[in-house]
Scaffold this active site. Structure first.
Site, PDB file in Angstrom:
ATOM      1  N   HIS A 270       0.863  -1.187   0.000  1.00  9.84           N
ATOM      2  CA  HIS A 270       0.000   0.000   0.000  1.00  9.84           C
ATOM      3  C   HIS A 270       0.896   1.233   0.000  1.00  9.84           C
ATOM      4  O   HIS A 270       1.875   1.300   0.746  1.00  9.84           O
ATOM      5  CB  HIS A 270      -0.898   0.003   1.239  1.00  9.84           C
ATOM      6  CG  HIS A 270      -2.045   0.959   1.143  1.00  9.84           C
ATOM      7  ND1 HIS A 270      -1.878   2.330   1.194  1.00  9.84           N
ATOM      8  CD2 HIS A 270      -3.383   0.761   1.014  1.00  9.84           C
ATOM      9  CE1 HIS A 270      -3.059   2.917   1.087  1.00  9.84           C
ATOM     10  NE2 HIS A 270      -3.993   1.987   0.970  1.00  9.84           N
ATOM     11  N   ARG A 293      -7.024  10.500   0.117  1.00  7.67           N
ATOM     12  CA  ARG A 293      -6.737  10.964  -1.244  1.00  7.67           C
ATOM     13  C   ARG A 293      -8.015  11.063  -2.061  1.00  7.67           C
ATOM     14  O   ARG A 293      -8.124  11.893  -2.960  1.00  7.67           O
ATOM     15  CB  ARG A 293      -5.737  10.021  -1.915  1.00  7.67           C
ATOM     16  CG  ARG A 293      -4.312  10.197  -1.384  1.00  7.67           C
ATOM     17  CD  ARG A 293      -3.348   9.177  -1.956  1.00  7.67           C
ATOM     18  NE  ARG A 293      -3.498   7.876  -1.334  1.00  7.67           N
ATOM     19  CZ  ARG A 293      -3.515   6.732  -1.979  1.00  7.67           C
ATOM     20  NH1 ARG A 293      -3.430   6.715  -3.312  1.00  7.67           N
ATOM     21  NH2 ARG A 293      -3.626   5.595  -1.328  1.00  7.67           N
TER      22      ARG A 293
END
Length: 506
Positions: A270, A293
């Site tokens: 990740h 995000r």
């Protein structure tokens, strides 16, 4: 004569108890399977190695994917199972088992509704990296008070429902915590139970009419003979977002029984795990939710420049950090302890969109974020010229406002751009081992298959212990979805097969 036949049929139903299915693993896949079995009339013995249910599912922060849900419809989001299927295959480089992906996508809306039916409020929808449209359902953040992490709330609600069922019918559900599976029992070609050991070291056997493995992945299996060493030697030095219980025991034990493994070298890094300023070198990191995000957070390197599409695939964003973001020095928020790192930037508007209570947990409780009054202050802390950071933000704002083409291919621009003159919140993030796409091969009925492709009778699996669904790279929001969809399928298949077998023996 007719009355005698009726009496025989009634007595058969009385004398033969509904089948018992042994479920190993108390994460989302295990609890989903358990609830499905009990709903259909079966009994469950749930074996969990830790002192409580939850596993990595309870740590999930971005939510669960659903395509074509009524929540999306109310928000004006046009989506379909076909589009989710396409995005999943694209993310996985078409290495996915296409039959399983189709099942995943077609059952996604029902999976979201399954969780809503047990009381999980999944009425907010977020856009995660690699998705064509917003479809990751999560819990709306309260305007004040404590945030409710999606994974934790999902596990809490499911466990509450199972507890309620157990109170009404104690025979339907039995939970054994701090009990680790050590082997799978097979008799006359059929799996009939598991061998276990308690925390006190007491060994015993738990038998039933079928076994479902929901034991998770192997992201924390770093031992010399562990699965990470065997299949991911080149990433052993990366930190992990997983708990120490993610050791791949289900995969290893089933392999010794002849189960086929698939995609074991496909291990997901990740791109954004928080670096704790109090302990920058910690091997276990706290995940920086992709939803950050999705609500507009930007990524810059220590030179003050953007280096990629913040909403790109996880493997893409990880590569961009490793290739275009060098390690951060201690002088900036404690540094990244020699690891390639990015700086995540948030504004007041993106914080509000993400949810202030949830953000405050990261910023105030965990102290991952530091506030700067403007881009000049941030640049000074980074040790770069103020004009560089200002230019980065101005350029992005110009792309955002004027809908210009982004040099990194970003197509969706959530919430708002960050102005150089407004307060900016910054946190250091690094890539970390997060998910193992490989595992036991299953068929469309969640049956574990052997090396010859034949089902191992009585053995089923769901969740991260399995492989094939995600291909080379998992799409954010598909892990919880996989657990619900295939957990329920495993529960239905295991119970149905066991019931048919028990009745055929009459």
């Amino acid at each position: 004569m007719l009355s005698v036949l009726i009496w025989v049929a009634v007595m058969a139903q009385v004398l033969v108890a509904e089948p018992t299915v042994v479920v190993v693993g108390g994460g989302l896949a295990g609890l989903s399977a358990s609830l499905e079995i009990i709903t259909e009339g079966g009994r469950v013995i749930l074996v969990e190695g830790e002192n409580n249910t939850g596993g990595n599912s309870a740590k999930a922060s971005s939510g669960i994917n659903g395509a074509g849900t009524d929540v999306q419809e109310k928000l004006g989001i046009r989506d379909s199972p076909d589009l989710l299927e396409k995005d999943t295959l694209s993310a996985g480089d078409n290495e996915n088992d296409k039959k399983l992906v189709k099942i995943l996508a077609e059952n996604s809306a029902d999976a979201v509704q399954f969780l809503r039916n047990v009381g999980v409020d999944l009425t907010d929808v977020n856009l995660c990296g690699g998705h064509s449209v917003p479809r990751t359902h999560w819990i709306p953040s309260p305007k004040e008070g404590r945030p409710i992490p999606a994974g934790f709330e999902i596990m809490k609600r499911l466990r509450t429902r199972l507890n309620e069922i157990q109170e009404k019918n104690p025979e339907s559900f039995r939970l054994m915590t701090q009990t680790k599976m050590t082997d799978i029992i097979r008799k006359e070609g059929k799996v009939i139970g598991v061998e276990v050991v308690s925390v006190e070291g007491e060994k015993s056997q738990i038998t039933g009419d079928a076994v479902i493995l929901a034991t998770g992945g192997f992201s924390a299996d770093r031992s010399a003979d562990g699965l990470l060493t065997e299949y991911g030697k080149d990433i052993l030095d990366f930190p992990s977002t997983n708990g120490p219980f993610a050791r791949g025991e289900g995969v290893k034990i089933a392999r010794s029984l002849g189960a086929k493994l698939i995609g074991m070298d496909r291990i997901q890094i990740h791109p954004t795990a928080f670096v704790d300023p109090k302990d920058p070198s910690a091997g276990t990191k706290f995940l920086a939710a992709e939803a950050l995000r999705g609500k507009g957070a930007l990524l810059i390197n220590s030179d003050g420049k953007r280096f990629g599409n913040e909403l790109g695939r996880r493997d893409y964003t990880t590569r961009r950090i490793l290739n275009h973001a060098k390690p951060i020095e201690e002088s900036f928020q404690g540094g990244s302890s020699g690891r390639h790192a990015a700086v995540m930037l948030m504004s007041e508007a993106t914080i509000d969109a993400f949810g202030r209570p949830a953000f405050n947990f990261y910023a105030i409780v965990k102290k991952f974020f530091v506030k700067y009054n403007n881009s000049d202050e941030l640049a000074k802390a980074l040790g770069v010229d103020g004009s560089v950071v200002k230019s980065t933000l101005d350029d992005y704002k110009d792309i955002f406002d004027k809908k210009k083409e982004d040099p990194f291919g970003k197509k969706v621009f959530p919430v708002s751009a960050i102005s150089p003159t407004e307060p900016i919140y910054a946190a250091i993030v690094v890539p970390a081992i997060h998910y193992t796409m490989g595992g036991l091969q299953i068929d469309e009925n969640a049956r574990v298959v052997d090396e010859q492709g034949n089902p191992i009778i009585g053995l089923y699996a769901a969740g991260e212990v399995t492989g094939g669904v995600h291909g080379s790279n998992r799409l954010g929001g598909n892990s919880l979805l996989e657990c619900v969809v295939f957990g329920r399928i495993a529960g239905h298949s295991g119970f149905s097969a066991a019931r048919e077998a028990s009745r055929s023996e009459l």
